[in-house]
Motif scaffolding. Sequence first.
Motif, PDB file in Angstrom:
ATOM      1  N   THR A 157       0.846  -1.189   0.000  1.00 28.91           N
ATOM      2  CA  THR A 157       0.000   0.000   0.000  1.00 28.91           C
ATOM      3  C   THR A 157       0.882   1.240   0.000  1.00 28.91           C
ATOM      4  N   GLN A 164      -1.908   5.330   4.474  1.00 25.04           N
ATOM      5  CA  GLN A 164      -1.400   3.996   4.768  1.00 25.04           C
ATOM      6  C   GLN A 164      -1.943   3.509   6.104  1.00 25.04           C
ATOM      7  N   ASN A 167      -5.560   2.615   5.663  1.00 28.11           N
ATOM      8  CA  ASN A 167      -5.720   1.335   4.979  1.00 28.11           C
ATOM      9  C   ASN A 167      -5.492   0.166   5.934  1.00 28.11           C
ATOM     10  N   TYR A 281      -3.271  -5.692  -5.295  1.00 23.72           N
ATOM     11  CA  TYR A 281      -2.747  -4.332  -5.312  1.00 23.72           C
ATOM     12  C   TYR A 281      -1.929  -4.018  -6.572  1.00 23.72           C
TER      13      TYR A 281
END
Length: 313
Positions: A157, A164, A167, A281
């Motif tokens: 991430t 961050q 998340n 991702y």
Amino acid sequence: YIMAEITTLKPVMTIIQIQIQIFLLVAVGFLIGKKGLFGQEARRDMTNVVIYVILPCSIFHSFETQLTAGMLRECAVVFAIAMGAQLLYMVLNKFLYNRYSPGRRVILQYATICNNAGFMGLPVIASVYGSAGILYGSIVLIPIRLFMWTAGLSLFTKTDKKQQFKNLATHPCIWAVILGFAYLFSPVRLPAVLSDAINVIGSCTTAMSMIVVGSILSDVDFRTILDKAYYFYSFIRLLAIPALIFMVLRIIGVDPVVTGVSVLSSAMPAATVTAMLSHKYGGDSAFASKLIFVSTLLSLVTLPIITAIMKVV
């Protein structure tokens, strides 16, 4: 003498059976990928189901173990060793993979932080060390899960620190770790029907993950598995790290069972979730899948050797 030989061979046979199961699951994903039955969109949807539903259930259920007062000290030692091992991996990640491209480096670093100790580790440990091994192996999983979804997830991430943190703080796997810790030390137990339901969902993790990995591999040119990166990682993860942990624990005189469990847990190949997160991702999921494939294949040789050493040294 014959019975002793059979007892020695049993853990080795268990390891081989687990490896065969993994490759059969990969083969299923590979075949349905080749047949066009499991395309890119299906992989994305399955990845979301695994990461947001199945994995959190698996993580939470791994904390469902009963601690007695007599076992608490040994478990604390195991936990401290496992935490130390995770910190060691973080240090190694600072310099081991700097020569690789950023995309590959992230995958190699995550696969070093997080190995396949959950699915492969516990059955192998149980076959070698019995019920005590299962308990200690479950404790080893706690730091692995913690680092997997904190420092590990942060590798994928790449946003500013605030985003961050958001998340990580809102990720269901992080909350599974938090709730798991609370549940581990709580006197309250879930009703059997709810606990069993969580276990059933969580037990799908390996099957679903390996099928996705197999489908990703269906698009891969297998001539590329000769890449030295896979074998360098496998040497570090399957041999160098277990050897280092073994030497340190023997020097300081840690209990042989605790040592054996810690070493075997550290000797497992790359975790299947490495490819899942890479796919999720936008990373190099093909590289991650091949890393899992090669390290798991090589562990078919290294794990029996390490297990035999643990039994005789």
